[in-house]
Design a protein around this motif. Structure first.
Motif, PDB file in Angstrom:
ATOM      1  N   ILE A  47       9.476  -5.501   2.098  1.00  0.00           N
ATOM      2  CA  ILE A  47       8.673  -5.752   0.925  1.00  0.00           C
ATOM      3  C   ILE A  47       7.537  -5.480   0.829  1.00  0.00           C
ATOM      4  CG2 ILE A  47       7.825  -7.594  -0.317  1.00  0.00           C
ATOM      5  CD1 ILE A  47      10.204  -9.575   0.742  1.00  0.00           C
ATOM      6  N   SER A  48       6.658  -5.356   2.060  1.00  0.00           N
ATOM      7  CA  SER A  48       5.329  -4.802   2.197  1.00  0.00           C
ATOM      8  C   SER A  48       5.315  -3.381   2.041  1.00  0.00           C
ATOM      9  CB  SER A  48       4.387  -5.168   3.434  1.00  0.00           C
ATOM     10  OG  SER A  48       4.469  -6.688   3.545  1.00  0.00           O
ATOM     11  N   ARG A  49       6.393  -2.692   2.337  1.00  0.00           N
ATOM     12  CA  ARG A  49       6.373  -1.203   2.338  1.00  0.00           C
ATOM     13  C   ARG A  49       6.738  -0.782   0.853  1.00  0.00           C
ATOM     14  NH1 ARG A  49       6.205   2.750   5.776  1.00  0.00           N
ATOM     15  NH2 ARG A  49       6.226   1.205   7.528  1.00  0.00           N
ATOM     16  N   THR A  50       7.648  -1.528   0.309  1.00  0.00           N
ATOM     17  CA  THR A  50       8.077  -1.082  -1.082  1.00  0.00           C
ATOM     18  C   THR A  50       6.804  -1.185  -2.014  1.00  0.00           C
ATOM     19  OG1 THR A  50      10.416  -1.930  -0.674  1.00  0.00           O
ATOM     20  CG2 THR A  50       9.635  -1.853  -3.062  1.00  0.00           C
ATOM     21  N   GLN A  51       6.197  -2.364  -1.958  1.00  0.00           N
ATOM     22  CA  GLN A  51       5.036  -2.621  -2.622  1.00  0.00           C
ATOM     23  C   GLN A  51       4.133  -1.531  -2.345  1.00  0.00           C
ATOM     24  OE1 GLN A  51       4.903  -4.559  -5.467  1.00  0.00           O
ATOM     25  NE2 GLN A  51       2.544  -4.524  -5.724  1.00  0.00           N
ATOM     26  N   ALA A  52       3.613  -1.081  -1.076  1.00  0.00           N
ATOM     27  CA  ALA A  52       2.618  -0.014  -0.885  1.00  0.00           C
ATOM     28  C   ALA A  52       2.945   1.282  -1.577  1.00  0.00           C
ATOM     29  CB  ALA A  52       2.477  -0.264   0.643  1.00  0.00           C
ATOM     30  N   GLU A  53       4.393   1.471  -1.568  1.00  0.00           N
ATOM     31  CA  GLU A  53       4.748   2.777  -2.035  1.00  0.00           C
ATOM     32  C   GLU A  53       4.316   2.802  -3.476  1.00  0.00           C
ATOM     33  OE1 GLU A  53       5.993   5.484  -1.042  1.00  0.00           O
ATOM     34  OE2 GLU A  53       6.694   5.268   0.897  1.00  0.00           O
ATOM     35  N   PHE A  54       4.526   1.881  -4.036  1.00  0.00           N
ATOM     36  CA  PHE A  54       4.375   1.575  -5.503  1.00  0.00           C
ATOM     37  C   PHE A  54       3.027   1.638  -5.775  1.00  0.00           C
ATOM     38  CE2 PHE A  54       2.701  -1.214  -8.938  1.00  0.00           C
ATOM     39  CZ  PHE A  54       3.400  -0.727  -9.987  1.00  0.00           C
ATOM     40  N   VAL A  55       1.881   1.112  -4.891  1.00  0.00           N
ATOM     41  CA  VAL A  55       0.426   1.131  -5.026  1.00  0.00           C
ATOM     42  C   VAL A  55       0.081   2.558  -4.746  1.00  0.00           C
ATOM     43  CG1 VAL A  55      -1.609   0.101  -4.308  1.00  0.00           C
ATOM     44  CG2 VAL A  55       0.193  -1.362  -4.667  1.00  0.00           C
ATOM     45  N   ALA A  56       0.462   3.057  -3.984  1.00  0.00           N
ATOM     46  CA  ALA A  56      -0.213   4.489  -3.613  1.00  0.00           C
ATOM     47  C   ALA A  56       0.416   5.509  -4.669  1.00  0.00           C
ATOM     48  CB  ALA A  56       0.765   4.804  -2.295  1.00  0.00           C
ATOM     49  N   ALA A  57       1.362   5.416  -5.139  1.00  0.00           N
ATOM     50  CA  ALA A  57       1.690   6.253  -6.452  1.00  0.00           C
ATOM     51  C   ALA A  57       0.696   5.906  -7.623  1.00  0.00           C
ATOM     52  CB  ALA A  57       3.383   6.002  -6.743  1.00  0.00           C
ATOM     53  N   GLN A  58       0.461   4.440  -7.880  1.00  0.00           N
ATOM     54  CA  GLN A  58      -0.503   4.122  -8.749  1.00  0.00           C
ATOM     55  C   GLN A  58      -1.807   4.765  -8.557  1.00  0.00           C
ATOM     56  OE1 GLN A  58       0.222   2.249 -11.721  1.00  0.00           O
ATOM     57  NE2 GLN A  58       2.067   2.940 -11.251  1.00  0.00           N
ATOM     58  N   VAL A  59      -2.445   4.703  -7.332  1.00  0.00           N
ATOM     59  CA  VAL A  59      -3.689   5.400  -6.882  1.00  0.00           C
ATOM     60  C   VAL A  59      -3.591   6.761  -7.414  1.00  0.00           C
ATOM     61  CG1 VAL A  59      -5.062   5.800  -5.169  1.00  0.00           C
ATOM     62  CG2 VAL A  59      -4.217   3.571  -5.061  1.00  0.00           C
ATOM     63  N   VAL A  60      -2.488   7.412  -7.176  1.00  0.00           N
ATOM     64  CA  VAL A  60      -2.666   8.990  -7.316  1.00  0.00           C
ATOM     65  C   VAL A  60      -2.532   9.331  -8.585  1.00  0.00           C
ATOM     66  CG1 VAL A  60      -1.152  10.998  -7.034  1.00  0.00           C
ATOM     67  CG2 VAL A  60      -1.177   9.564  -5.258  1.00  0.00           C
ATOM     68  N   GLU A  61      -1.840   8.453  -9.596  1.00  0.00           N
ATOM     69  CA  GLU A  61      -1.901   8.421 -10.824  1.00  0.00           C
ATOM     70  C   GLU A  61      -3.262   8.314 -11.573  1.00  0.00           C
ATOM     71  OE1 GLU A  61       0.349   6.629 -14.939  1.00  0.00           O
ATOM     72  OE2 GLU A  61       1.262   6.346 -12.743  1.00  0.00           O
ATOM     73  N   ARG A  62      -3.913   7.115 -10.972  1.00  0.00           N
ATOM     74  CA  ARG A  62      -5.088   6.758 -11.711  1.00  0.00           C
ATOM     75  C   ARG A  62      -6.471   7.875 -11.286  1.00  0.00           C
ATOM     76  NH1 ARG A  62      -6.149   1.892 -14.072  1.00  0.00           N
ATOM     77  NH2 ARG A  62      -4.316   0.502 -14.338  1.00  0.00           N
ATOM     78  N   LEU A  63      -6.119   8.333 -10.316  1.00  0.00           N
ATOM     79  CA  LEU A  63      -6.909   9.677  -9.925  1.00  0.00           C
ATOM     80  C   LEU A  63      -6.736  10.771 -10.843  1.00  0.00           C
ATOM     81  CD1 LEU A  63      -6.951   9.362  -5.853  1.00  0.00           C
ATOM     82  CD2 LEU A  63      -8.872   8.743  -7.316  1.00  0.00           C
TER      83      LEU A  63
END
Length: 207
Positions: A47-63
């Motif tokens: 669960i932690s890894r799935t959410q982390a993948e989502f957040v990392a992709a969101q960081v990239v998108e916002r950058l």
């Protein structure tokens, strides 16, 4: 003609058979309990890894949304404020209770966070706002998840912490522990020193 049990002999299961049965049952129940414990550990990590993948992709998108052409050099850059350690993980914010971070900081926007939804924001304000939004997403499933943003700068003579064409690393990490006799294999990129036991999701990008 009725049969009779010979004198001195007992019919049915004996005490030894009952003890053996109970021992086998106890060993089986212990095995099931250990399996459930290991399964719950793996499930939490998944669960932690799935959410982390989502957040990392969101960081990239916002950058990439925040990127603009550099005034020095050729290429795209983001404001230096995105690489400030205080931009993420609710740094500088205070919570009056010891509840889950999402309850403390994310149910409503803290006063210290700029309102970039209904009003125009500077680049610095936008970095602070994005850091808050992404930090809230990171702790939804695991309150100990943190975001780290770093840059391998290819030019130290310009005003940018991350010059055009430099490699940006997005690292979303959370603490892990051993489960029974199973040892978690640690990734060196997730752990800066021997005192840390972190799992992480990381993405390397160039704007």
């Amino acid at each position: 003609m009725s049969s009779r049990t010979p004198a001195g002999k007992q019919g049915g299961a004996g005490l030894i058979e009952i003890l053996v049965t109970l021992f086998i049952l106890a060993v089986g129940l212990l095995g099931v309990a250990a399996l459930q414990f290991t399964g719950s550990f793996a499930n939490r990590d998944a669960i932690s890894r799935t959410q982390a993948e989502f957040v990392a992709a969101q960081v990239v998108e916002r950058l990439r949304i925040a990127a603009r052409p550099a005034t020095v050099g050729d290429g795209m850059v983001v404001n230096n404020a995105y690489f400030d350690e205080g931009a993420f993980n609710f740094s500088g914010l205070t919570c009056t209770s010891s509840t889950h971070p999402s309850t403390c900081y994310c149910l409503s926007k803290p006063a210290a966070i700029p309102n970039c939804e209904g009003a125009s924001c500077s680049e610095v304000d936008m970095a602070q706002y994005d850091g808050w939004v992404l930090s809230c997403a990171a702790v939804q499933t695991n309150p100990n998840t943190q975001i780290a943003l770093s840059c391998t700068d290819n030019n130290n003579n310009d005003p940018y912490i991350c010059s055009p064409g430099s490699r940006i690393e997005v690292n979303v990490n959370w603490p892990v522990a051993s489960s029974g006799h199973q040892q978690y294999t640690l990734n060196a990129r997730c752990n800066n020193d021997d005192s840390q036991r972190l799992a992480c999701v990381y993405k390397d990008i160039v704007l």
